[in-house]
Design an enzyme around this catalytic site. Structure first.
Site, mmCIF file in Angstrom:
data_model
loop_
_atom_site.group_PDB
_atom_site.id
_atom_site.type_symbol
_atom_site.label_atom_id
_atom_site.label_comp_id
_atom_site.label_asym_id
_atom_site.label_seq_id
_atom_site.Cartn_x
_atom_site.Cartn_y
_atom_site.Cartn_z
ATOM 1 N N LYS A 101 28.933 34.898 47.450
ATOM 2 C CA LYS A 101 28.761 36.078 46.611
ATOM 3 C C LYS A 101 27.800 35.730 45.480
ATOM 4 O O LYS A 101 27.852 34.629 44.937
ATOM 5 C CB LYS A 101 30.102 36.532 46.023
ATOM 6 C CG LYS A 101 31.112 37.012 47.049
ATOM 7 C CD LYS A 101 32.425 37.362 46.372
ATOM 8 C CE LYS A 101 33.478 37.748 47.400
ATOM 9 N NZ LYS A 101 34.799 37.994 46.764
ATOM 10 N N ARG A 157 30.561 28.975 40.465
ATOM 11 C CA ARG A 157 32.021 28.864 40.441
ATOM 12 C C ARG A 157 32.414 27.681 41.314
ATOM 13 O O ARG A 157 32.059 27.611 42.489
ATOM 14 C CB ARG A 157 32.663 30.135 40.989
ATOM 15 C CG ARG A 157 34.182 30.037 40.962
ATOM 16 C CD ARG A 157 34.841 30.985 41.933
ATOM 17 N NE ARG A 157 36.293 30.813 41.905
ATOM 18 C CZ ARG A 157 37.090 31.211 42.869
ATOM 19 N NH1 ARG A 157 36.603 31.780 43.948
ATOM 20 N NH2 ARG A 157 38.394 31.029 42.772
ATOM 21 N N GLU A 166 35.189 37.807 36.008
ATOM 22 C CA GLU A 166 34.959 36.369 36.123
ATOM 23 C C GLU A 166 33.479 36.027 36.099
ATOM 24 O O GLU A 166 33.076 34.996 35.554
ATOM 25 C CB GLU A 166 35.618 35.853 37.405
ATOM 26 C CG GLU A 166 37.138 35.914 37.349
ATOM 27 C CD GLU A 166 37.792 35.715 38.701
ATOM 28 O OE1 GLU A 166 38.207 34.577 38.986
ATOM 29 O OE2 GLU A 166 37.894 36.694 39.457
ATOM 30 N N ASP A 188 37.492 26.540 38.119
ATOM 31 C CA ASP A 188 38.736 27.321 38.085
ATOM 32 C C ASP A 188 39.854 26.579 37.361
ATOM 33 O O ASP A 188 40.759 27.190 36.792
ATOM 34 C CB ASP A 188 39.216 27.585 39.524
ATOM 35 C CG ASP A 188 38.738 28.927 40.049
ATOM 36 O OD1 ASP A 188 37.721 29.427 39.548
ATOM 37 O OD2 ASP A 188 39.379 29.463 40.970
ATOM 38 N N HIS A 227 47.553 37.656 37.508
ATOM 39 C CA HIS A 227 46.319 37.910 38.252
ATOM 40 C C HIS A 227 46.728 38.183 39.694
ATOM 41 O O HIS A 227 47.024 37.262 40.456
ATOM 42 C CB HIS A 227 45.370 36.710 38.178
ATOM 43 C CG HIS A 227 44.086 36.924 38.919
ATOM 44 N ND1 HIS A 227 42.872 37.094 38.285
ATOM 45 C CD2 HIS A 227 43.820 37.025 40.250
ATOM 46 C CE1 HIS A 227 41.929 37.276 39.195
ATOM 47 N NE2 HIS A 227 42.487 37.235 40.393
ATOM 48 N N ASN A 264 44.706 48.059 39.847
ATOM 49 C CA ASN A 264 44.602 49.341 40.552
ATOM 50 C C ASN A 264 45.865 49.836 41.243
ATOM 51 O O ASN A 264 46.003 51.038 41.459
ATOM 52 C CB ASN A 264 43.475 49.251 41.595
ATOM 53 C CG ASN A 264 42.151 48.857 40.972
ATOM 54 O OD1 ASN A 264 41.691 49.509 40.042
ATOM 55 N ND2 ASN A 264 41.543 47.785 41.459
#
Length: 393
Positions: A17, A89, A376, A146, A204, A327
């Site tokens: 990504k 990341r 993030e 992380d 999370h 959501n």
């Protein structure tokens, strides 16, 4: 001085990504290369346009080159040298990296050293870092871990009750993950409340899920452990189980330990109970998935209660974030109802549309409860800018 663009990269075993930002931290483009090594799929979003195409990616190198070429082809950039900073990341930094770090020979070697702790994550991340070092030689590369946020966890919370040499020789201990998200939430609420440091319990909840107790702005404890497999029930991960199950199933089903752990990672969790790992589908059909939902909610509630106790009942807010936490209103309501005896109160009228954050606790609630949209990628941009600026000084 020329303003450079900032690229954020999140490399997985079969996907990458990307997000490209300008120097004002605004998103210029988002990209995704997935199904690497299989049949390949590419997606690019920019200027309210969306490109989707099937592309054969035989390796991560081809995926990176395709994305960079797409940026030029669609005139998002003219030259690769416009990208002056790349934030990567990296999942596992062990307890060695207590902050984001400029990528150099030493830091890259350490990232590779920790492949043994997270082979599915650190290996592709190290590979992709090396690809970018070759493709854009003028850019600074920063690794954002992380695990960094959790390096403040005290020894009594990160140590497992196992033989001492497991930690000393094999680095077995609680590391925790989703740290970049927790750091973002903590800093976001510090600004919102105009107060620091904060005590928070942050859930999370996404396909991967964890809970973190934050004391005075620092991680005190978290539900994920040596790997992201520990803790909550997740989309395809089991979460907490009796470790003796691994050897038992290996023997009974004639599987290797690696095979069993693979099933715990990829074929367990909500998928094992409902046949789906999509939380939207699961919570949209509560009558069919009643048992799975109860198991999921109970596990999250147990960790909230545990961490409230560890924080001596003194918190500034309970926070829900991640795809589910942000959501899935029904899921969040069920969790809050499960911890109502601790003083958390909400009602369905508080779950409307919102942008960055939303207060979902009633006036009767002992504690504030928020939903906050995590970011993030923006946190990685800010860490990368901070680290690269410090290097210049």
């Amino acid at each position: 001085m020329q303003s450079h663009k900032i690229l954020v990269v999140n490399a997985g075993s079969s996907s990458i990504k990307f997000q490209l930002f300008n120097d004002k931290k605004q998103v210029l483009a988002k990209g995704l290369c997935e199904r690497i090594f299989i049949d390949g799929f590419f997606k690019l979003e920019f200027n309210q346009k969306k490109i989707e195409e099937k592309v054969q990616f035989n390796d991560h190198n081809l995926a990176v080159k395709h994305f960079l070429n797409a940026l030029k082809k669609n005139k998002i950039i003219t030259e690769l040298s416009e990208i002056g900073l790349i934030g990567h990341r990296v999942v596992q930094g062990a307890n060695y990296f207590t902050d984001a770090v400029l990528v150099d020979t030493h830091s890259l070697a350490k990232i590779k050293e920790f492949i043994k702790l997270a082979p599915l994550h650190n290996k592709p991340e190290a590979d992709v870092i090396e690809i970018f070092l070759k493709e854009i030689k003028t850019a600074k590369n920063v690794a954002v871990f992380d695990t960094t946020f959790h390096t403040t966890i005290p020894r009594e919370n990160y140590l497992y009750a196992v033989p001492e040499n497991w930690e000393k020789n094999n680095l077995v201990r609680r590391y925790g993950f989703h740290g970049t998200s927790y750091k973002y939430i903590n800093e976001f609420l510090e600004k919102k409340f105009n107060k620091k440091p904060l005590n928070l319990i942050v859930c999370h909840l996404g396909n991967g899920a964890s809970v973190c107790a934050i004391k005075q702005g620092k991680s005190l404890n978290t539900s994920m452990g040596f790997t992201p497999l520990e803790g909550l029930i997740m989309g395809t991960r089991s979460g907490d189980i009796d470790p003796a199950i691994v050897s038992y199933i290996a023997e009974q089903q004639k599987l290797s330990c690696n095979d069993v752990v693979n099933e715990l990672n990829k074929k367990s969790g909500m998928f094992a109970i409902t046949g789906s790992s999509d939380m939207r589908d699961i919570f949209d059909k509560p009558e069919i998935n009643d048992i799975a939902i109860k198991m999921y909610v109970n596990r999250v509630a147990d960790y909230i209660a545990k961490y409230l106790n560890q924080l001596s009942g003194e918190i500034d807010s309970l926070v829900f974030t991640g795809g589910v936490g942000e959501n899935a209103s029904y899921c969040v309501q069920l969790i809050i109802e499960k911890v109502a005896s601790l003083g958390f109160k909400t009602n369905s009228n508080l779950f409307g549309n919102y942008q960055d954050s939303s207060l979902i606790s009633t006036n009767e609630s002992k504690y504030q409860i928020f939903r906050v949209r995590t970011n993030e990628e923006l946190m990685i941009v800010e860490d990368a800018l901070r680290v690269s600026t410090n290097i210049k000084k």
